[in-house]
Enzyme design. Structure first.
Site, PDB file in Angstrom:
ATOM      1  N   LYS A 128      24.748  24.907 -34.940  1.00 22.07           N
ATOM      2  CA  LYS A 128      23.870  25.732 -34.106  1.00 22.07           C
ATOM      3  C   LYS A 128      22.460  25.194 -34.261  1.00 22.07           C
ATOM      4  CE  LYS A 128      24.475  29.343 -31.444  1.00 22.07           C
ATOM      5  NZ  LYS A 128      25.721  29.844 -30.822  1.00 22.07           N
ATOM      6  N   ASP A 168      22.428  29.108 -25.520  1.00 19.24           N
ATOM      7  CA  ASP A 168      22.592  30.390 -26.207  1.00 19.24           C
ATOM      8  C   ASP A 168      21.451  31.251 -25.640  1.00 19.24           C
ATOM      9  OD1 ASP A 168      24.247  31.534 -28.696  1.00 19.24           O
ATOM     10  OD2 ASP A 168      22.221  32.281 -28.932  1.00 19.24           O
TER      11      ASP A 168
HETATM   12  N1  GLU Z   1      26.220  29.675 -27.770  1.00 20.96           N
HETATM   13  C1  GLU Z   1      27.600  29.877 -27.415  1.00 20.96           C
HETATM   14  C2  GLU Z   1      28.347  30.491 -28.580  1.00 20.96           C
HETATM   15  O1  GLU Z   1      27.798  31.308 -29.279  1.00 20.96           O
HETATM   16  C3  GLU Z   1      28.239  28.654 -26.807  1.00 20.96           C
HETATM   17  C4  GLU Z   1      28.215  27.419 -27.632  1.00 20.96           C
HETATM   18  C5  GLU Z   1      28.736  26.177 -26.905  1.00 20.96           C
HETATM   19  O2  GLU Z   1      29.200  26.273 -25.763  1.00 20.96           O
HETATM   20  O3  GLU Z   1      28.683  25.121 -27.516  1.00 20.96           O
HETATM   21  O4  GLU Z   1      29.502  30.242 -28.822  1.00 20.96           O
END
Ligand code: GLU
Length: 447
Positions: A128, A168
């Site tokens: 992340k 996100d």
């Molecule tokens: N931010 C999204 C999550 O919490 C998607 C992450 C992504 O598609 O890589 O899973």
């Protein structure tokens, strides 16, 4: 050493080694406190210190992001990328741009992402990132300059086989476009698979925009089906009004649910006749306005600044806003008012006290790492399309998403029963996600 004591000791170490990162501590605790029965059944995980290793990110990046605002003033933001675990595939997980972002938030999200991504069954590791940059009130040009500066540093750590960010909170198709443009410029490569959540016009996947919200509703559908019920005719409330909330509302409405409320960080809209989704989309996706403006268009809807969404009686509640938005008192209200199903479209939206209330009440409760995995799963489908230079139809992609969500539900449901807690999706999701990562870690050796 008994397994419960071993887990307690590991948690103590995490708190000591990561001081002041309350959300990260919370996320670790919620996972590892459910793993004692797994250690009992598979002692090799303890012997090889798998939990200890999972709790330590493989790599953590913190960097300066300087940029010029529209007045020509220099602004300094802070950028993060925590590459948590890559035994199942390249690091994968979104970027969050929000003033609350600090290392503890990025680490909680990255930790959750490991298990969520494992649950999808796709070949993706966990990561992340993000920044404390606040896009609210910033012009397009400011957002672009920020994204370019952010990527100027981050690009050297990315790659389709290395690390693949996505969106996100605060990062949507616009930001992904600016980030991709700068990556392409820095590397001189049109490397589509380095970012997901791209616009379908230039390498993105259909259904990615809808995927997290739709997937959360598919998960609810499966939880209800397991209890002989369905969404049709049910009253629903959805917190938030961003990307996840909008497409959760859309799918609930398609399946016959009556969505009567949504919100943003300022307040709550209650519309007993049913939320006008076309209006929410226009306000939030096109005009980037606040949800308060909804009540100017629909006079029969009420807007309460700072209102309490979870006090509104409903059958189904979907927290789709942000972490720790639903506390113990709110959970009690939901249960008292007859709510029978909760699924988390956001990451860790329920506090530990709230989770306890849901679990003791016996209602269907789908934790985020299972219920909102449809977003990242569809990102993995986007990576597949990019790798094969192909673009799938909406119908085919949605069917794949649907099958993935059904599979996640089935696996969690079966694991919960196998480990003696039928219907406990928290336990099921943690065990299935953990075991997939842990087995790969054993296979790949001490790395
Ligand atoms: N931010 C999204 C999550 O919490 C998607 C992450 C992504 O598609 O890589 O899973």
């Amino acid at each position: 050493m008994p397994n419960a004591a071993r887990i307690e000791r590991i948690y103590g170490q995490v708190v000591r080694r990561n001081p002041g990162e309350a959300e990260f501590h919370q996320a670790v605790k919620e996972v590892i406190e459910t793993l004692a029965p797994v250690l009992a059944k598979y002692p090799e995980y303890a012997e090889h210190k798998v939990i200890e290793r999972i709790c330590e990110p493989e790599r953590q990046l913190i960097f300066r992001v300087p940029w010029h605002d529209d007045r020509g003033e220099v602004q300094i933001s802070r950028g993060f990328r925590v590459q948590f675990n890559s035994v199942l595939g390249p690091y994968k997980g979104g970027l969050r741009f929000h003033p609350s972002v600090y290392l503890g938030i990025v680490k909680f999200l990255g930790f959750e992402q490991i298990f969520k991504n494992a649950l999808t069954g796709m070949p993706i590791g966990g990561a992340k990132g993000g920044s404390d940059f606040d896009p609210k009130g910033r012009s397009d040009a400011e957002v672009m300059r920020f994204c370019q500066s952010f990527m100027t540093e981050l690009h050297r750590h990315l790659g389709e086989f290395t690390d693949v960010p996505a969106g996100d909170i605060g990062v949507g198709a616009r930001e992904i476009g600016y980030l991709f443009g700068q990556y392409k410029r820095m590397t001189n490569r049109y490397e589509s698979g380095v970012l997901t959540g791209k616009s379908p016009q230039w390498g993105g996947s259909l259904v990615r925009r809808e995927a997290t919200g739709y997937g959360t509703v598919y998960f609810v559908e499966e939880m209800l089906r397991a209890r002989g019920e369905s969404i049709d005719g049910k009253t629903c409330v959805v917190s938030g009004s961003g990307n996840v909330a909008i497409y959760a509302i859309e799918k609930l409405q398609q399946l016959g649910g009556r969505v009567v409320a949504c919100s943003d960080s300022n307040g709550v809209i209650h519309h007993a006749r049913g939320i006008d989704l076309a209006l929410v989309k226009r306000l939030k996706e096109v005009e980037r306005r606040r949800i308060a403006d909804y009540a100017d268009v629909h006079r029969d809807a009420s807007y309460v600044a700072g209102g309490r969404l979870w006090d509104i009686p409903c059958d189904i509640a979907l927290p789709c806003a942000t972490q720790n938005e639903l506390d113990e008192a709110a959970a009690r209200r939901l249960v008292e008012n007859g709510c029978t199903a909760i699924a988390e479209g956001a990451n860790m939206p329920t506090t530990p006290g709230g989770v306890r209330v849901f679990q003791q009440s016996g209602i269907a409760y789908g934790p985020g790492k299972a219920a909102n995995a449809g977003g990242v799963a569809t990102s993995a489908l986007e990576m597949q399309q990019n790798a094969s230079r192909d673009a799938w139809s909406f119908g085919h992609t949605e069917q794949r998403l649907h099958d993935i969500m059904s599979g996640i539900h089935r696996n969690c449901h079966e694991a919960a029963a196998e480990f003696g807690s039928p219907g406990n999706y928290v336990l099921g999701a943690n065990i299935v996600g953990f075991r997939r990562v842990a087995d790969a870690m054993l296979a790949l050796g001490v790395i």
